[in-house]
Scaffold this motif. Sequence first.
Motif, PDB file in Angstrom:
ATOM      1  N   PRO A   1      -4.543  -3.414  -5.849  1.00 39.39           N
ATOM      2  CA  PRO A   1      -4.292  -2.646  -4.630  1.00 39.39           C
ATOM      3  C   PRO A   1      -3.389  -3.377  -3.652  1.00 39.39           C
ATOM      4  CG  PRO A   1      -6.594  -3.327  -4.770  1.00 39.39           C
ATOM      5  CD  PRO A   1      -5.935  -3.831  -5.998  1.00 39.39           C
ATOM      6  N   GLY A   2      -2.629  -2.598  -2.870  1.00 43.40           N
ATOM      7  CA  GLY A   2      -1.613  -3.175  -2.000  1.00 43.40           C
ATOM      8  C   GLY A   2      -2.080  -3.524  -0.595  1.00 43.40           C
ATOM      9  N   HIS A   3      -3.268  -3.095  -0.206  1.00 43.20           N
ATOM     10  CA  HIS A   3      -3.768  -3.389   1.146  1.00 43.20           C
ATOM     11  C   HIS A   3      -3.880  -4.906   1.328  1.00 43.20           C
ATOM     12  CE1 HIS A   3      -6.493  -3.565   4.570  1.00 43.20           C
ATOM     13  NE2 HIS A   3      -6.125  -2.318   4.834  1.00 43.20           N
TER      14      HIS A   3
ATOM     15  N   MET B   1       0.832  -1.207   0.000  1.00 47.81           N
ATOM     16  CA  MET B   1       0.000   0.000   0.000  1.00 47.81           C
ATOM     17  C   MET B   1       0.871   1.263   0.000  1.00 47.81           C
ATOM     18  SD  MET B   1      -2.927   0.351   2.780  1.00 47.81           S
ATOM     19  CE  MET B   1      -3.628   1.959   2.988  1.00 47.81           C
ATOM     20  N   GLY B   2       0.557   2.172  -0.895  1.00 46.91           N
ATOM     21  CA  GLY B   2       1.245   3.463  -0.900  1.00 46.91           C
ATOM     22  C   GLY B   2       2.643   3.435  -1.498  1.00 46.91           C
ATOM     23  N   ALA B   3       3.038   2.320  -2.123  1.00 45.31           N
ATOM     24  CA  ALA B   3       4.401   2.224  -2.661  1.00 45.31           C
ATOM     25  C   ALA B   3       4.605   3.106  -3.897  1.00 45.31           C
ATOM     26  CB  ALA B   3       4.728   0.771  -2.995  1.00 45.31           C
ATOM     27  N   GLY B   4       3.521   3.381  -4.613  1.00 45.17           N
ATOM     28  CA  GLY B   4       3.634   4.235  -5.805  1.00 45.17           C
ATOM     29  C   GLY B   4       3.102   3.585  -7.077  1.00 45.17           C
ATOM     30  N   LYS B   5       2.237   2.569  -6.943  1.00 43.79           N
ATOM     31  CA  LYS B   5       1.746   1.840  -8.116  1.00 43.79           C
ATOM     32  C   LYS B   5       0.858   2.713  -9.010  1.00 43.79           C
ATOM     33  CE  LYS B   5      -0.117  -1.297  -5.403  1.00 43.79           C
ATOM     34  NZ  LYS B   5       0.345  -0.732  -4.125  1.00 43.79           N
ATOM     35  N   THR B   6      -0.081   3.441  -8.377  1.00 45.06           N
ATOM     36  CA  THR B   6      -0.987   4.284  -9.178  1.00 45.06           C
ATOM     37  C   THR B   6      -0.197   5.399  -9.857  1.00 45.06           C
ATOM     38  OG1 THR B   6      -2.787   3.815  -7.652  1.00 45.06           O
ATOM     39  CG2 THR B   6      -3.077   5.727  -9.062  1.00 45.06           C
ATOM     40  N   THR B   7       0.778   5.946  -9.125  1.00 41.36           N
ATOM     41  CA  THR B   7       1.625   7.006  -9.679  1.00 41.36           C
ATOM     42  C   THR B   7       2.325   6.479 -10.933  1.00 41.36           C
ATOM     43  OG1 THR B   7       2.037   7.596  -7.369  1.00 41.36           O
ATOM     44  CG2 THR B   7       3.375   8.714  -9.028  1.00 41.36           C
ATOM     45  N   LEU B   8       2.847   5.272 -10.840  1.00 44.24           N
ATOM     46  CA  LEU B   8       3.549   4.670 -11.977  1.00 44.24           C
ATOM     47  C   LEU B   8       2.596   4.447 -13.156  1.00 44.24           C
ATOM     48  CD1 LEU B   8       6.064   3.168 -13.168  1.00 44.24           C
ATOM     49  CD2 LEU B   8       5.094   1.095 -12.210  1.00 44.24           C
TER      50      LEU B   8
ATOM     51  N   ARG C   1      13.123   7.312  -3.719  1.00 44.47           N
ATOM     52  CA  ARG C   1      14.535   7.516  -3.392  1.00 44.47           C
ATOM     53  C   ARG C   1      14.744   8.909  -2.805  1.00 44.47           C
ATOM     54  NH1 ARG C   1      19.994   7.851  -6.108  1.00 44.47           N
ATOM     55  NH2 ARG C   1      21.059   6.053  -5.265  1.00 44.47           N
ATOM     56  N   ASP C   2      13.930   9.875  -3.253  1.00 45.80           N
ATOM     57  CA  ASP C   2      14.040  11.255  -2.730  1.00 45.80           C
ATOM     58  C   ASP C   2      13.827  11.275  -1.220  1.00 45.80           C
ATOM     59  OD1 ASP C   2      11.321  10.527  -3.582  1.00 45.80           O
ATOM     60  OD2 ASP C   2      10.731  12.513  -2.861  1.00 45.80           O
ATOM     61  N   LEU C   3      12.821  10.495  -0.756  1.00 40.05           N
ATOM     62  CA  LEU C   3      12.528  10.486   0.689  1.00 40.05           C
ATOM     63  C   LEU C   3      13.635   9.776   1.452  1.00 40.05           C
ATOM     64  CD1 LEU C   3       8.710   9.745   1.049  1.00 40.05           C
ATOM     65  CD2 LEU C   3       9.908  11.919   1.271  1.00 40.05           C
TER      66      LEU C   3
ATOM     67  N   MET D   1      -1.377  16.219  -9.205  1.00 41.72           N
ATOM     68  CA  MET D   1      -1.938  14.893  -9.488  1.00 41.72           C
ATOM     69  C   MET D   1      -0.943  13.788  -9.163  1.00 41.72           C
ATOM     70  SD  MET D   1      -4.259  15.575 -12.817  1.00 41.72           S
ATOM     71  CE  MET D   1      -3.342  16.834 -13.647  1.00 41.72           C
ATOM     72  N   CYS D   2       0.350  14.139  -9.219  1.00 45.34           N
ATOM     73  CA  CYS D   2       1.396  13.178  -8.846  1.00 45.34           C
ATOM     74  C   CYS D   2       1.455  13.012  -7.331  1.00 45.34           C
ATOM     75  CB  CYS D   2       2.755  13.711  -9.303  1.00 45.34           C
ATOM     76  SG  CYS D   2       3.374  12.871 -10.714  1.00 45.34           S
ATOM     77  N   ALA D   3       1.182  14.096  -6.609  1.00 51.34           N
ATOM     78  CA  ALA D   3       1.327  14.077  -5.145  1.00 51.34           C
ATOM     79  C   ALA D   3       0.118  13.458  -4.450  1.00 51.34           C
ATOM     80  CB  ALA D   3       1.531  15.497  -4.627  1.00 51.34           C
ATOM     81  N   VAL D   4      -1.001  13.387  -5.148  1.00 58.71           N
ATOM     82  CA  VAL D   4      -2.249  12.975  -4.505  1.00 58.71           C
ATOM     83  C   VAL D   4      -2.203  11.496  -4.094  1.00 58.71           C
ATOM     84  CG1 VAL D   4      -3.529  12.223  -6.574  1.00 58.71           C
ATOM     85  CG2 VAL D   4      -4.747  13.319  -4.704  1.00 58.71           C
ATOM     86  N   TYR D   5      -2.899  11.168  -2.993  1.00 58.11           N
ATOM     87  CA  TYR D   5      -3.037   9.751  -2.636  1.00 58.11           C
ATOM     88  C   TYR D   5      -4.485   9.393  -2.412  1.00 58.11           C
ATOM     89  CZ  TYR D   5      -2.945   5.252  -0.331  1.00 58.11           C
ATOM     90  OH  TYR D   5      -3.188   3.936  -0.020  1.00 58.11           O
ATOM     91  N   SER D   6      -4.890   8.334  -3.082  1.00 53.82           N
ATOM     92  CA  SER D   6      -6.197   7.782  -2.843  1.00 53.82           C
ATOM     93  C   SER D   6      -6.038   6.275  -3.011  1.00 53.82           C
ATOM     94  CB  SER D   6      -7.171   8.366  -3.868  1.00 53.82           C
ATOM     95  OG  SER D   6      -8.340   7.657  -3.883  1.00 53.82           O
TER      96      SER D   6
HETATM   97  N1  LIG Z   1       8.066  11.603  -2.083  1.00 50.71           N
HETATM   98  C1  LIG Z   1       7.613  10.713  -2.984  1.00 50.71           C
HETATM   99  N2  LIG Z   1       6.311  10.384  -2.968  1.00 50.71           N
HETATM  100  C2  LIG Z   1       5.883   9.496  -3.894  1.00 50.71           C
HETATM  101  C3  LIG Z   1       6.742   8.920  -4.876  1.00 50.71           C
HETATM  102  N3  LIG Z   1       6.012   8.074  -5.637  1.00 50.71           N
HETATM  103  C4  LIG Z   1       4.762   8.113  -5.161  1.00 50.71           C
HETATM  104  N4  LIG Z   1       4.669   8.967  -4.104  1.00 50.71           N
HETATM  105  C5  LIG Z   1       3.481   9.313  -3.298  1.00 50.71           C
HETATM  106  O1  LIG Z   1       3.114   8.172  -2.528  1.00 50.71           O
HETATM  107  C6  LIG Z   1       1.690   8.161  -2.343  1.00 50.71           C
HETATM  108  C7  LIG Z   1       1.146   6.792  -2.679  1.00 50.71           C
HETATM  109  O2  LIG Z   1       1.267   6.560  -4.061  1.00 50.71           O
HETATM  110  P1  LIG Z   1       0.256   5.636  -4.891  1.00 50.71           P
HETATM  111  O3  LIG Z   1       0.825   5.545  -6.281  1.00 50.71           O
HETATM  112  O4  LIG Z   1      -1.134   6.091  -4.774  1.00 50.71           O
HETATM  113  O5  LIG Z   1       0.434   4.261  -4.100  1.00 50.71           O
HETATM  114  P2  LIG Z   1      -0.177   2.825  -4.449  1.00 50.71           P
HETATM  115  O6  LIG Z   1       0.964   1.879  -4.472  1.00 50.71           O
HETATM  116  O7  LIG Z   1      -0.995   2.886  -5.688  1.00 50.71           O
HETATM  117  O8  LIG Z   1      -1.061   2.526  -3.169  1.00 50.71           O
HETATM  118  P3  LIG Z   1      -2.404   1.598  -3.018  1.00 50.71           P
HETATM  119  O9  LIG Z   1      -3.289   1.859  -4.179  1.00 50.71           O
HETATM  120  O10 LIG Z   1      -2.986   2.026  -1.711  1.00 50.71           O
HETATM  121  O11 LIG Z   1      -1.945   0.165  -2.964  1.00 50.71           O
HETATM  122  C8  LIG Z   1       1.137   9.291  -3.221  1.00 50.71           C
HETATM  123  O12 LIG Z   1       0.852  10.401  -2.379  1.00 50.71           O
HETATM  124  C9  LIG Z   1       2.269   9.611  -4.181  1.00 50.71           C
HETATM  125  O13 LIG Z   1       2.286  10.952  -4.579  1.00 50.71           O
HETATM  126  C10 LIG Z   1       8.123   9.307  -4.864  1.00 50.71           C
HETATM  127  O14 LIG Z   1       8.943   8.876  -5.664  1.00 50.71           O
HETATM  128  N5  LIG Z   1       8.492  10.200  -3.885  1.00 50.71           N
END
Ligand SMILES: Nc1nc2c(ncn2[C@@H]2O[C@H](COP(=O)(O)OP(=O)(O)OP(=O)(O)O)[C@@H](O)[C@H]2O)c(=O)[nH]1
Length: 332
Positions: free
Chosen positions: A186-188, A32-39, A254-256, A158-163
């Motif tokens: 989903p990662g949950h 969860m929250g790893a960045g899958k939707t962003t990718l 990696r930034d974090l 839109m990149c920063a958002v989380y849902s």
């Molecule tokens: N600082 C930082 N934040 C990131 C990066 N990639 C993604 N995020 C943030 O991490 C959060 C979660 O990203 P998602 O892509 O929604 O995560 P997910 O893996 O789809 O999560 P689930 O759908 O809950 O399984 C969002 O707020 C993104 O903006 C990154 O490289 N650096």
Amino acid sequence: MGVNSSSQRLRTALSLKGRSSEKRKILVLGCMGAGKTTLCRMIAKAANAHLPPARLYKHTIENNLLELFKVKYKCCYHVVFSDRRNNDDLEILSVFRHKEDLHSTSIAAIKRLLKSNLYIEIMKEKGRILELPYNAPYYIQNAERILDPKFEPTDADMCAVYSQTVGANYKSIDMGVVTYEVLELPGHHIFRRIWADFFDNTTVIIFVIDLSDLCRQAFYNKGHLQDKVRTILLSVVMNRLLNKTAFILLFNKRDLLEEIGMTFNFQQLGAGIKTWEGAEKWYMDQCMSAIPPTNPVYSHSMSLTKKPDMNTTLFESLEKIFQFNTRSIDLE
Ligand SMILES: Nc1nc2c(ncn2[C@@H]2O[C@H](COP(=O)(O)OP(=O)(O)OP(=O)(O)O)[C@@H](O)[C@H]2O)c(=O)[nH]1
Ligand SMILES: [Mg+2]
């Protein structure tokens, strides 16, 4: 990275010859929250696939900002701030339900809280770093703009958002002869139980891993977070439906890791590791060793939101995998 060069690279990776109406499945997995939707959003953008209009993100972005203060409220409801007004403002926000427009009372409360030194006070009182929602600093920096009644989400918003993804996030990328199906699950943990239902005929699994976990104290509680990602990865690779599937391990955020890791004590990892770069290498090795030698595997460390260098990393791997795949199909 320009979108055009990304588009070009992705198109090169995807435009290999295929059989008529062939489908190739790219499964995007990870916690969860790893960045899958962003990718997935970035892949769709590079492939010029359809994306929802920016205005549809507005409500979620505003809710992300509100969430920041709701979390603060939960963490410190018993803390008495030197400015009593802070408690009242947090209380206002804790009960506010965002339906259509942000209420003026809530906007005023957020603006006052932003001006106060609330974070510093909470940390002093609690003596620990708070678990804040994803991208909290981004929301703090951009709050004024997000609170503006004429707010229009930008690409960065839109990149920063989380849902949290519920169900599956599916994109079909049509390249004429071949259609690529990019499917994020989903990662949950509730949903991880059904991941295997989607494994058949998968060409590539992109497994996204959050590097910033290395800077969370929970990671160092043995048997908890430290082994979690590797255990999940192992259960995926052991599935017999995936014995020919190629893996891309995408170490994200990696930034974090760099930002928080500058002052973090990695010696807890043992093996003489002192720096964030050492911790990163250790983690990448741990995860890579979970993949059996029979599965092609590539790994990349990057920051999807800050420096998404996908041209030289992800797309290159996809290109190699699809080339290999086309050759093995031709040989059959
Ligand atoms: N600082 C930082 N934040 C990131 C990066 N990639 C993604 N995020 C943030 O991490 C959060 C979660 O990203 P998602 O892509 O929604 O995560 P997910 O893996 O789809 O999560 P689930 O759908 O809950 O399984 C969002 O707020 C993104 O903006 C990154 O490289 N650096
Ligand atoms: Mg998601």
